[in-house]
Structure formats: structure tokens, C-alpha cells
Design a protein around this motif. Sequence first.
Motif, mmCIF file in Angstrom:
data_model
loop_
_atom_site.group_PDB
_atom_site.id
_atom_site.type_symbol
_atom_site.label_atom_id
_atom_site.label_comp_id
_atom_site.label_asym_id
_atom_site.label_seq_id
_atom_site.Cartn_x
_atom_site.Cartn_y
_atom_site.Cartn_z
ATOM 1 N N ALA A 1 0.668 -1.429 -0.400
ATOM 2 C CA ALA A 1 -0.074 0.288 -0.173
ATOM 3 C C ALA A 1 0.786 1.320 0.001
ATOM 4 C CB ALA A 1 -0.913 0.094 1.606
ATOM 5 N N PHE A 2 2.075 0.779 0.619
ATOM 6 C CA PHE A 2 2.811 2.092 0.363
ATOM 7 C C PHE A 2 3.474 2.402 -1.237
ATOM 8 C CE2 PHE A 2 3.082 1.038 4.613
ATOM 9 C CZ PHE A 2 2.969 2.187 5.491
ATOM 10 N N ILE A 3 3.488 1.796 -2.030
ATOM 11 C CA ILE A 3 4.102 2.418 -3.296
ATOM 12 C C ILE A 3 3.366 3.129 -4.005
ATOM 13 C CG2 ILE A 3 4.247 1.535 -5.044
ATOM 14 C CD1 ILE A 3 5.416 -1.347 -3.540
ATOM 15 N N PRO A 4 2.076 2.415 -4.491
ATOM 16 C CA PRO A 4 0.731 4.156 -4.884
ATOM 17 C C PRO A 4 1.039 5.380 -3.786
ATOM 18 C CG PRO A 4 -0.385 2.221 -4.313
ATOM 19 C CD PRO A 4 1.023 1.562 -3.985
ATOM 20 N N ALA A 5 0.612 5.146 -2.678
ATOM 21 C CA ALA A 5 0.908 6.589 -1.649
ATOM 22 C C ALA A 5 2.128 7.435 -2.627
ATOM 23 C CB ALA A 5 0.888 6.281 -0.485
ATOM 24 N N SER A 6 3.489 6.958 -2.536
ATOM 25 C CA SER A 6 4.466 7.721 -3.239
ATOM 26 C C SER A 6 3.995 8.084 -4.440
ATOM 27 C CB SER A 6 5.578 6.749 -3.127
ATOM 28 O OG SER A 6 5.622 5.700 -3.579
ATOM 29 N N VAL A 7 3.821 7.543 -5.141
ATOM 30 C CA VAL A 7 3.598 7.278 -6.971
ATOM 31 C C VAL A 7 2.847 8.836 -6.467
ATOM 32 C CG1 VAL A 7 2.449 6.943 -8.471
ATOM 33 C CG2 VAL A 7 3.513 5.232 -8.119
ATOM 34 N N GLY A 8 1.420 8.503 -6.026
ATOM 35 C CA GLY A 8 0.494 9.741 -6.910
ATOM 36 C C GLY A 8 0.689 11.249 -5.506
ATOM 37 N N ALA A 9 1.822 11.356 -4.535
ATOM 38 C CA ALA A 9 2.761 12.212 -3.919
ATOM 39 C C ALA A 9 3.345 13.112 -4.710
ATOM 40 C CB ALA A 9 3.135 11.401 -2.985
ATOM 41 N N PHE A 10 3.955 12.104 -5.777
ATOM 42 C CA PHE A 10 4.801 12.817 -7.004
ATOM 43 C C PHE A 10 4.310 13.324 -7.489
ATOM 44 C CE2 PHE A 10 7.401 12.587 -10.758
ATOM 45 C CZ PHE A 10 8.151 13.774 -10.507
ATOM 46 N N VAL A 11 3.174 13.180 -8.777
ATOM 47 C CA VAL A 11 2.069 13.418 -9.663
ATOM 48 C C VAL A 11 1.721 14.080 -8.668
ATOM 49 C CG1 VAL A 11 0.362 12.950 -10.819
ATOM 50 C CG2 VAL A 11 1.469 11.124 -10.553
ATOM 51 N N VAL A 12 1.247 14.408 -7.893
ATOM 52 C CA VAL A 12 0.579 16.409 -7.259
ATOM 53 C C VAL A 12 1.349 16.872 -6.957
ATOM 54 C CG1 VAL A 12 -0.771 16.772 -5.604
ATOM 55 C CG2 VAL A 12 -0.955 14.549 -6.270
ATOM 56 N N LEU A 13 2.319 16.428 -6.439
ATOM 57 C CA LEU A 13 3.901 17.304 -6.089
ATOM 58 C C LEU A 13 3.683 18.604 -7.467
ATOM 59 C CD1 LEU A 13 5.431 19.075 -4.592
ATOM 60 C CD2 LEU A 13 7.573 17.026 -5.142
ATOM 61 N N GLU A 14 4.061 17.256 -8.651
ATOM 62 C CA GLU A 14 4.588 18.216 -9.715
ATOM 63 C C GLU A 14 3.386 18.967 -10.697
ATOM 64 O OE1 GLU A 14 7.396 16.551 -12.606
ATOM 65 O OE2 GLU A 14 5.981 15.907 -13.325
ATOM 66 N N ARG A 15 2.167 18.482 -9.538
ATOM 67 C CA ARG A 15 1.283 19.798 -10.332
ATOM 68 C C ARG A 15 1.104 20.436 -9.215
ATOM 69 N NH1 ARG A 15 -3.369 16.461 -10.487
ATOM 70 N NH2 ARG A 15 -3.970 16.875 -8.328
ATOM 71 N N GLU A 16 1.151 20.663 -8.150
ATOM 72 C CA GLU A 16 0.776 21.241 -7.329
ATOM 73 C C GLU A 16 1.678 22.654 -7.273
ATOM 74 O OE1 GLU A 16 1.127 22.126 -2.654
ATOM 75 O OE2 GLU A 16 1.173 20.157 -3.952
ATOM 76 N N THR A 17 3.585 22.321 -8.059
ATOM 77 C CA THR A 17 4.067 23.318 -8.102
ATOM 78 C C THR A 17 4.557 23.857 -9.232
ATOM 79 O OG1 THR A 17 5.343 21.877 -8.892
ATOM 80 C CG2 THR A 17 6.029 22.147 -6.332
ATOM 81 N N GLY A 18 3.467 23.433 -10.326
ATOM 82 C CA GLY A 18 3.574 24.274 -11.548
ATOM 83 C C GLY A 18 4.373 23.617 -12.511
ATOM 84 N N SER A 19 5.219 22.829 -11.964
ATOM 85 C CA SER A 19 6.192 22.334 -12.914
ATOM 86 C C SER A 19 5.763 21.452 -14.343
ATOM 87 C CB SER A 19 6.996 20.882 -11.857
ATOM 88 O OG SER A 19 7.798 20.358 -12.905
ATOM 89 N N GLN B 1 -0.384 11.710 -0.591
ATOM 90 C CA GLN B 1 0.043 10.682 0.243
ATOM 91 C C GLN B 1 -0.581 10.175 1.155
ATOM 92 O OE1 GLN B 1 4.267 11.212 1.383
ATOM 93 N NE2 GLN B 1 5.082 9.777 0.847
ATOM 94 N N ASN B 2 -0.826 10.797 2.050
ATOM 95 C CA ASN B 2 -1.721 10.671 3.031
ATOM 96 C C ASN B 2 -2.899 9.266 2.990
ATOM 97 O OD1 ASN B 2 0.201 11.511 5.296
ATOM 98 N ND2 ASN B 2 -0.541 12.888 5.097
ATOM 99 N N LEU B 3 -3.564 10.016 2.088
ATOM 100 C CA LEU B 3 -4.951 9.434 1.851
ATOM 101 C C LEU B 3 -4.816 8.455 1.175
ATOM 102 C CD1 LEU B 3 -7.089 13.555 1.498
ATOM 103 C CD2 LEU B 3 -6.917 11.582 3.609
ATOM 104 N N LEU B 4 -4.132 8.441 0.525
ATOM 105 C CA LEU B 4 -4.047 7.519 -0.626
ATOM 106 C C LEU B 4 -3.408 6.454 0.422
ATOM 107 C CD1 LEU B 4 -2.222 9.282 -3.832
ATOM 108 C CD2 LEU B 4 -4.657 7.727 -3.576
ATOM 109 N N LEU B 5 -2.978 5.924 1.416
ATOM 110 C CA LEU B 5 -1.539 5.294 1.590
ATOM 111 C C LEU B 5 -3.216 4.659 2.915
ATOM 112 C CD1 LEU B 5 0.226 2.961 3.294
ATOM 113 C CD2 LEU B 5 0.396 5.212 4.656
ATOM 114 N N ILE B 6 -3.860 6.161 3.002
ATOM 115 C CA ILE B 6 -5.209 5.018 3.866
ATOM 116 C C ILE B 6 -6.234 3.950 3.529
ATOM 117 C CG2 ILE B 6 -7.378 5.435 5.270
ATOM 118 C CD1 ILE B 6 -5.290 7.803 6.399
#
Length: 575
Positions: free
Chosen positions: A29-47, A130-135
Motif C-alpha cells: 500500500a505504501f508504493i502507490p501512495a508515493s507515486v500519487g504524491a509525486f504526481v500531485v507535487l508536479e501539479r502543485e508546484t506548476g512543474s 500521500q497520507n490519504l492514498l496510503l489510508i
Amino acid sequence: MSNQPFPLTSAQKDLTNTQTSLNLALGFAFIPASVGAFVVLERETGSKHLQVISGVNFVSYWFSTWIWDILNYLVAATLSVLLIALFQVDSLISAEIFPWTCLCVLMYGISCTSFTYMLSFLFNSHTAAQNLLLIIYLFTGGILMIVTIILSILPSTKDLARNVLIYLFRILPNFCLADSLTNLITRQNPGLWLGVGCPFEGCEPYALVIAGYDLLYMGIGSIVWFAATLLLELAFATPKLRAFFQLRRIDVPREPGEPLDRQVQLEKERVQSGAADEEMVVLKGLRKVFAGRSGAPKVAVEDMYFGIPEGECFGYLGLNGAGKTTTMKMLTGEELATSGEATLGGFDIKTQQNQVRRLIGYCPQFDALIGTLTAREHLTLFARIKGMSERELHAYVDSLLDQLTLRPYADKQAFSFSGGTRRKLSLGLSLVGDPRCIFLDEPTTGVDPESRRCMWKLISSTMLGRAVILTTHSMEECEALCSRIGIMVNGRLVCLGSASQLKATHGYGYQFEVTFEASGDLERAHANLLAFLQKQFTGVRVEESVPTRPRARYRLPKGQKPISAIFRLVEDRRQ
């Protein structure tokens, strides 16, 4: 005393090994949580937005992201299978079962990655993602499997669990992993599988009731979730589609504002008449209304009309919250316009966003850099996105590093840069590929004076033949770079013209600063100076005059005396 337990029964072995499958589901369960966090981070920062503006096709973006995430997943999956073998979980590593164990683990990675991409659109913060996807994955994996086992045991819920719920739960990739591994472990237990049509010696691993349904759900699901991700991306990246799916359209009636400045009114009439249609950037009544935090909607941009031809640098001046950045975001497709329209190079920003993106370079207000890439890697990445040939690439990147004075930081990662260095790199990314239109949102914020002058020189030397919109708080910056300046207040363009025209029309006059001798009678000096100035000029404004301080500042009206007479007066009355 000694203890010699009986050998484990078949049922006891199944129960022990089933815990292995549940623990694997919880761990994975920890693996997709980290995947989702990076995708959202790129959108959050505007990258991600910056890459898309530069020319990255959204299908290419998601496929490359998916391939990278799968390669990373394979490392964890391989180590997990090795651990299963090391701990001798025979029911998962026997010659007959081992290929299916590997296939279930592999299909989980493929399916959950696509599923996570689809869920990522629900989040705006990478930490929350990351937190919610992990849950979510913890509860839909091992914990939901335990619930299913209990429901299958209870007589009142047995049929519901086996005939209805399990097919719904298999939509979730983490449940499929736990279910398939549990079934592989217990497939030879006649008490569990005789009732569903398996022979006494157990079903084959690929039977539908063992691993077949789970593999089918994960395989088909990976395609469905990835297609859903592409459709959502298309909807978010296309302003017209995003407006169509918008559940709530926020708007307020237009309020009559202050009378327009004469030059602003003339520009509005010019744009409305169609005289500016052939220019590079044309805004026709662009308007943006946001939902207010306290309930009342906020008008961020109100009826914006102006045109910018190629070769002109347009300065956008105003306080924080005036609407400058919002205008930029609407032109680049990051925000939807509430009403009005705009064209870039003749292409509509609402319906022809792909064509628009080929024309623009963008330096956002907040740096949209990828922290682990170096300055050289950033410029190389965006040069390749713009389609530059490998033969010219390295020389071009070296030239940009020199122009941006980034050579000392060329091979350092971006997360270690100071704010000013990050701004210089962001400016460089907007210039890569020589776009016909450049949007610079406060490009020199946080930059030291020497570097600011270098950036001004670079901007002025590269803006020939292209349209530039520059937002800033500095009139000095506008004077140095811009041929025309618009001042924005509360979402409205209140005045327009060159720096000299604005000063002549709206400037009050001259700023007069005086420093007294510290040893003198300061209170008397302040009073005498003010009395003297009021005799010489009508309408003197006191900006700073504290009787205990040896400095004073006044505003003198223009037109009453030529500036040469003012200087002569000062020299004659120095004492």
C-alpha cells in the motif's frame, strides 16, 4: 520439561500463510501512495503545467511517468518475491505456483499505478495525497480482505460476500493482490473450494475463482484507469472542456466602475473595432471571478481590453492581488476565464490551446522547477521538449548558462539554489526555443541588483520580434524594459501608456528630499523649510517631516517652476 508440538495441520498452515498475503497487501500500500504524491507535487508546484506549455503532449507525459513508476515498482516487487522465497512460503513459491505469484504481484503494480493516477486529480496538496492514498490502500487491501473473510464465514452474509461484494471489491487493485495471493495459498484446501466447483485436489492457479478473476480485473482495470486519467487530463487541459464539466459557474453582475482613463478607453475602442486583431496578444473583455472565502465572490480581473504587437514589451504594474498573475494564468490555460475572450497569434485560448502553447514561453511567479535536476539538466530538458537538435543542444545550453550567469550552478541540483538563482533559471526556461510570445511574472523578484541588471539586459536583447508581457512592482523595471505600461488596480486597467506619458498625466510632480545638519535646531529647520516651500509653490505635500529627525521629504507640484529654477533655488538657499 520439554515441549514437542504436533506438526501443523493443513488448515493451520493455510492460516499462517494467509497472514503472509495480508501483510504483503499492507506493505504494498505504501508504493502507490508515493507515486500519487509525486504526481500531485508536479501539479502543485506548476512543474507539469510548465512542461505542458513548453510542448509536452499529455499522453507522452503520462506514459513516460507510468513507465518510470513501473520500473521503480519492479525493484520493490522483485525484493518482495525474494523475501517470500527466503522465508520458504511453499504455497507461493512451488514450481507450479511461483509464475502466478510473480504475475499477480506484477499486475498489481501495473493496475494500482493507473488507479493512483486517476485518484490524483482529487488532490491539490501532495502531502494530503500521500497520507490519504496510503489510508485508502491500507483499508482496501489487507483490512478489506479480513472483512471479506469474516463476512464469508458468517452464515447471514456468506452468500452476499461470495456472490456480490467480492466482485465489487475486485475493482480495487490492492484487494485483488490480497485476494489472489490468499487464494493461491489455500487453493488445495477442499473445505474452501469444493463448494465452488474445484476438484478435491484443488483448482489450477489460473482458474477464475483462484487467481483468474483478480488478474482479469487488474489487467482490464489498468487500461480503464489509464484511459480515465487521459480523459481527465484532456478535460483539465482544454479550457472549453473544463468549462463544460464545471459544476458551478461563479459570476457576479458587473458593477459600474470609475470612468476609464482616456488612453485605456482608446485602447478598448481600438480592440473592439478589430484594429488589433492581427496583433500577437489580444484581450477582449477578459474577466475572472473567484469564489470568495467568506461567501461573496471576488472579481479578480474585470473587462480587460488591450492588444500587444510583436516587438513590444508590455509592462503590467500593480500591487499584490491586483489581478496580474490571474491574467497570465488565463492566457496560459491554467485558469478558466469567466467571460470574455483572448487570442495569441490568432489562436483562441479556449478552443485552440495546443496551438497557443507552441507560441509561448512562461516564467511563473512561483518557481516551477524540479528540485533534483541541475540547472544544465533543466535547460537541456526544455530544449529537447522544444525540439532542438542534439547537434546544437549543448552549445545552446552553455550559451544560456553564460547569459543567465548560472555557470557556477550549472551542475548543482535546483533544490539547493537561492531564490534569486531559481528566478534566473525560470527566466532561462521561458526563453528556451525562442518563442514568439513570452509571459514573465515578476521575473526579478528576490534577485540582487547586479543580477537584475544582467536579466534586464538579457530580456531587452531577446525581445526583438516577439511580444512580451512583464508583470512587476517596480516602475524602474518597467522604464528599463517596457515600451508601454498598464497599471492595474483591483482587477481593472486604470491607466495605459509609455512611462513618460504616465508621469506626465498621473504624476503629481517632483520628490524633494532634504538632509539637515544634525547639530542644528531641527524643529525650527523643519518649520522654516515648509514655510519657505509653501511660499514658492502652491499645493506642497508633506511626505515625511519629523521634527526630531534630520531628514524631510516633500512632494512639489509640477508646472509651477521649471526644474532648472528649482535647482537654482535650492543652491541659493542651502544655508
